[in-house]
Design an enzyme around this catalytic site. Structure first.
Site, mmCIF file in Angstrom:
data_model
loop_
_atom_site.group_PDB
_atom_site.id
_atom_site.type_symbol
_atom_site.label_atom_id
_atom_site.label_comp_id
_atom_site.label_asym_id
_atom_site.label_seq_id
_atom_site.Cartn_x
_atom_site.Cartn_y
_atom_site.Cartn_z
ATOM 1 N N LYS A 150 0.848 -1.190 0.000
ATOM 2 C CA LYS A 150 0.000 0.000 0.000
ATOM 3 C C LYS A 150 0.879 1.234 0.000
ATOM 4 O O LYS A 150 2.022 1.113 0.462
ATOM 5 C CB LYS A 150 -0.950 0.025 1.187
ATOM 6 C CG LYS A 150 -0.350 -0.237 2.571
ATOM 7 C CD LYS A 150 0.794 0.524 3.122
ATOM 8 C CE LYS A 150 0.796 2.016 3.173
ATOM 9 N NZ LYS A 150 2.092 2.585 3.704
ATOM 10 N N TYR A 238 -4.343 4.118 6.396
ATOM 11 C CA TYR A 238 -4.735 3.068 7.353
ATOM 12 C C TYR A 238 -6.108 3.369 7.950
ATOM 13 O O TYR A 238 -6.993 2.507 7.968
ATOM 14 C CB TYR A 238 -3.701 2.948 8.483
ATOM 15 C CG TYR A 238 -2.423 2.276 8.056
ATOM 16 C CD1 TYR A 238 -2.302 0.888 8.085
ATOM 17 C CD2 TYR A 238 -1.345 3.010 7.615
ATOM 18 C CE1 TYR A 238 -1.135 0.270 7.687
ATOM 19 C CE2 TYR A 238 -0.169 2.399 7.213
ATOM 20 C CZ TYR A 238 -0.076 1.035 7.249
ATOM 21 O OH TYR A 238 1.076 0.418 6.848
HETATM 22 P P1 NDP Z 1 12.577 1.687 2.125
HETATM 23 O O1 NDP Z 1 13.089 2.960 1.611
HETATM 24 O O2 NDP Z 1 13.112 1.215 3.423
HETATM 25 O O3 NDP Z 1 12.801 0.515 1.062
HETATM 26 C C1 NDP Z 1 12.530 0.675 -0.294
HETATM 27 C C2 NDP Z 1 13.434 -0.252 -1.088
HETATM 28 O O4 NDP Z 1 13.055 -0.143 -2.454
HETATM 29 C C3 NDP Z 1 14.918 0.127 -1.049
HETATM 30 O O5 NDP Z 1 15.600 -0.430 0.037
HETATM 31 C C4 NDP Z 1 15.408 -0.413 -2.377
HETATM 32 O O6 NDP Z 1 15.644 -1.807 -2.226
HETATM 33 C C5 NDP Z 1 14.194 -0.287 -3.286
HETATM 34 N N1 NDP Z 1 14.308 0.858 -4.208
HETATM 35 C C6 NDP Z 1 14.381 0.752 -5.557
HETATM 36 N N2 NDP Z 1 14.469 1.944 -6.120
HETATM 37 C C7 NDP Z 1 14.469 2.854 -5.133
HETATM 38 C C8 NDP Z 1 14.597 4.275 -5.101
HETATM 39 N N3 NDP Z 1 14.685 5.002 -6.233
HETATM 40 N N4 NDP Z 1 14.582 4.897 -3.891
HETATM 41 C C9 NDP Z 1 14.457 4.196 -2.761
HETATM 42 N N5 NDP Z 1 14.354 2.840 -2.736
HETATM 43 C C10 NDP Z 1 14.371 2.169 -3.901
HETATM 44 O O7 NDP Z 1 10.986 1.836 2.194
HETATM 45 P P2 NDP Z 1 9.942 0.993 3.048
HETATM 46 O O8 NDP Z 1 10.442 -0.375 3.240
HETATM 47 O O9 NDP Z 1 9.559 1.775 4.241
HETATM 48 O O10 NDP Z 1 8.671 0.998 2.064
HETATM 49 C C11 NDP Z 1 8.587 0.125 0.961
HETATM 50 C C12 NDP Z 1 7.120 -0.108 0.622
HETATM 51 O O11 NDP Z 1 6.487 -0.719 1.734
HETATM 52 C C13 NDP Z 1 6.329 1.149 0.329
HETATM 53 O O12 NDP Z 1 5.363 0.859 -0.651
HETATM 54 C C14 NDP Z 1 5.629 1.464 1.630
HETATM 55 O O13 NDP Z 1 4.442 2.188 1.467
HETATM 56 C C15 NDP Z 1 5.362 0.063 2.125
HETATM 57 N N6 NDP Z 1 5.267 -0.023 3.590
HETATM 58 C C16 NDP Z 1 4.212 -0.689 4.112
HETATM 59 C C17 NDP Z 1 4.068 -0.804 5.466
HETATM 60 C C18 NDP Z 1 2.920 -1.574 6.010
HETATM 61 O O14 NDP Z 1 2.724 -1.552 7.231
HETATM 62 N N7 NDP Z 1 2.149 -2.272 5.189
HETATM 63 C C19 NDP Z 1 5.008 -0.173 6.387
HETATM 64 C C20 NDP Z 1 6.124 0.465 5.731
HETATM 65 C C21 NDP Z 1 6.226 0.539 4.373
HETATM 66 P P3 NDP Z 1 16.999 -2.488 -2.778
HETATM 67 O O15 NDP Z 1 18.108 -1.766 -2.088
HETATM 68 O O16 NDP Z 1 16.848 -3.898 -2.399
HETATM 69 O O17 NDP Z 1 16.995 -2.258 -4.259
#
Ligand code: NDP
Length: 390
Positions: A150, A238
Site C-alpha cells: 500500500k 490506514y
Molecule cells: P525503504 O526505503 O526502506 O525501502 C525501499 C526499497 O526499495 C529500497 O531499500 C530499495 O531496495 C528499493 N528501491 C528501488 N528503487 C528505489 C529508489 N529510487 N529509492 C528508494 N528505494 C528504492 O521503504 P519501506 O520499506 O519503508 O517501504 C517500501 C514499501 O512498503 C512502500 O510501498 C511502503 O508504502 C510500504 N510499507 C508498508 C508498510 C505496512 O505496514 N504495510 C510499512 C512500511 C512501508 P533495494 O536496495 O533492495 O533495491
C-alpha cells in the site's frame, strides 16, 4: 509397498496429501498400561504445508519494511516461502539470501527474466510507491501473481492499468492491507458488522509520524515522483481503509483541509498533513487526520448506539490495545490473537488466492478505491475544504 518400505497411503500422509489417521499399528498390539507407548494422531491438526508444496515468492525491494516485517512473516507462514530476491544492491541481497536460504537473485534490469523462473509463483512488491505500477505490471506480464504494498500506486490511472494487466495475464493482484489479516482488527470489524455496538454512528481515526528528511526511507516519501502523495498516501490510508472495513460502506463524498505548516521545507512536493471527513450512503460520517508532523501513532474509535470500541494503537506491527465499552458498563480490554501473525497470515492468504486463482481479500480494486478517495480529499483541500463527490 515402495522401495522405502512405506506404502503409498503412508507416503501421501507423510507428504501432507492425505489426512493422517490412526493405523492398525496403534490399536493391534496390546501394551502394558504403565509403559511409554506411541499414540495415534488425534483431532484435526492444521499441519503446515510441506516445503516442496509451499507457494514460491520473489521479494522486490529489500528495504526496511521488507527486511523488518515481510521476511520474518514468511518464516512464520505455513504455506509460503521466499525463493528469490530482487534488489539493486547485490551484496545486501546475497547476505539476506544466506540468512533465509534464498539463492536466486535478480536486479531491476534483469527483472523480466523471472518469466522463465518456475521457482517464482508470486511477487511481493515492496518498492517506493512511484515504482509500484511499473514493477507490478512487469511481474504480471511475466505470468506471476502480485501482492503490492500500500498505497497501490500514485494515481487512479496507474491502479487501473495494474488491474487491466492482471486481467490480461489471468493472474491475481492484491494490495497488502495487512490489518485485514491482523486478528485484533479482524475481530473489531466483525463486532462492528455483527451489530454488537448497535447501529453504527461514527468513526474517527488518526495516523501519523514525524518525517525525517535525512533518513532514506523517509526521503522518497517526501518526493512526489516516488511517494505518489504525502502523509495521506503513506499513513493516513490506514484509518481511511479501516473506516470502510468497520462501517462496511464506501464513501459517497469527502471534505478535507491541509494541516501542515506551509513554510516547512519538508513539504515542498507532498502534503505534510490532512484533516479529512468522509460521508457514507447510510448517512454515517467518519473523520480523521494524517500527518508527517506529529509524533507516531495510530488511533481509531468506532461509536455505535449501544457501545464503542477504542483502538490505540490501532494498526501497530507488534501490539494493538483494544477497549470496548457497552452502554452502562465499564471498559473491557479485548484481545484476539497475536498482532505479529498479520504478516504471515497475509502472505498465506495470498498464496491460497494465487493457487486457486481466485480474488484475494484485499484486491487491486480496493487499492484503486482508496486512491480515488484520497484524490477526492486532495481536490477538496485544494478548494479550501469544499464537499467533493468521490
Ligand atoms: P525503504 O526505503 O526502506 O525501502 C525501499 C526499497 O526499495 C529500497 O531499500 C530499495 O531496495 C528499493 N528501491 C528501488 N528503487 C528505489 C529508489 N529510487 N529509492 C528508494 N528505494 C528504492 O521503504 P519501506 O520499506 O519503508 O517501504 C517500501 C514499501 O512498503 C512502500 O510501498 C511502503 O508504502 C510500504 N510499507 C508498508 C508498510 C505496512 O505496514 N504495510 C510499512 C512500511 C512501508 P533495494 O536496495 O533492495 O533495491
Amino acid at each position: 509397498m515402495t522401495t522405502s518400505g512405506m506404502d503409498r497411503r503412508s507416503l501421501l500422509m507423510a507428504a501432507g496429501l492425505l489426512p493422517i489417521t490412526a493405523t492398525s499399528a496403534f490399536s493391534a498390539t496390546p501394551q502394558a498400561p504403565n509403559m511409554a507407548q506411541g499414540q495415534p494422531l488425534l483431532g484435526n491438526p492444521n499441519l503446515p504445508v510441506p516445503d516442496g508444496e509451499k507457494t514460491k515468492w520473489a521479494i522486490v525491494g529489500l528495504g526496511t519494511f521488507a527486511v523488518g516485517q515481510v521476511m520474518p512473516g514468511f518464516v512464520a507462514s505455513d504455506r509460503s516461502r521466499m525463493t528469490a530476491f530482487v534488489s539493486g544492491n547485490p551484496q545486501k541481497a546475497r547476505d539476506l539470501g544466506a540468512r533465509y536460504g534464498v539463492d536466486k537473485f535478480y536486479d531491476y534490469g534483469s527483472f523480466d527474466k523471472i518469466a522463465g523462473d518456475a521457482d517464482i509463483d508470486c511477487v511481493y512488491i515492496a518498492l517506493p510507491v512511484g515504482l509500484h505500477a511499473e514493477y507490478t505490471i512487469r511481474a504480471l506480464k511475466a505470468g506471476k501473481h502480485v501482492l503490492c504494498e500500500k498505497p497501490m500506486a500514485s494515481t487512479p490511472e496507474e491502479c487501473e492499468a495494474m488491474i487491466t494487466a492482471a486481467k490480461a495475464a489471468n493472474r491475481q493482484l492484491g494490495v497488502a492491507y495487512r490489518v485485514h489479516f491482523e486478528p485484533n482488527n479482524v475481530d473489531v470489524a466483525k463486532r462492528c458488522q455483527s451489530g454488537e455496538l448497535g447501529t453504527l454512528r461514527y468513526f474517527t481515526g488518526d495516523a501519523g509520524f514525524s518525517a525525517n528528511p535525512d533518513w532514506p526511507p523517509h526521503k522518497w516519501r517526501l518526493q512526489k515522483g516516488l511517494g505518489g502523495g504525502g502523509s495521506m498516501y503513506d499513513i493516513g490510508i490506514y484509518a481511511l481503509n479501516a473506516a470502510m472495513m468497520c462501517l462496511g460502506e464506501d464513501p459517497v463524498s469527502v471534505s478535507a483541509v491541509y494541516s501542515y505548516p506551509k513554510d516547512d521545507p519538508r513539504f515542498a512536493e507532498v502534503e505534510g498533513g490532512v484533516d479529512w471527513r468522509m460521508t457514507f450512503p447510510s448517512g454515517i460520517s467518519a473523520q480523521g487526520s494524517s500527518s508527517y508532523c506529529y509524533a507516531g501513532g495510530t488511533r481509531q474509535k468506532i461509536f455505535g448506539a449501544d457501545g464503542a470500541i477504542t483502538m490505540d494503537p490501532a494498526s501497530d506491527y507488534y501490539e494493538q490495545r483494544i477497549m470496548m465499552q457497552k452502554s452502562g458498563q465499564g471498559p473491557v480490554q479485548l484481545r484476539s490473537g497475536n498482532p505479529i501473525d498479520q504478516f504471515g497470515n497475509q502472505v498465506d492468504a495470498f498464496s491460497m488466492a494465487a493457487k486457486a486463482n481466485t480474488p484475494h481479500l484485499t484486491p487491486g480494486e480496493m487499492g484503486l478505491r482508496d486512491i480515488r478517495v484520497i484524490q477526492a480529499m486532495y481536490r477538496s483541500a485544494d478548494q479550501g475544504g469544499a464537499k467533493v463527490a468521490v
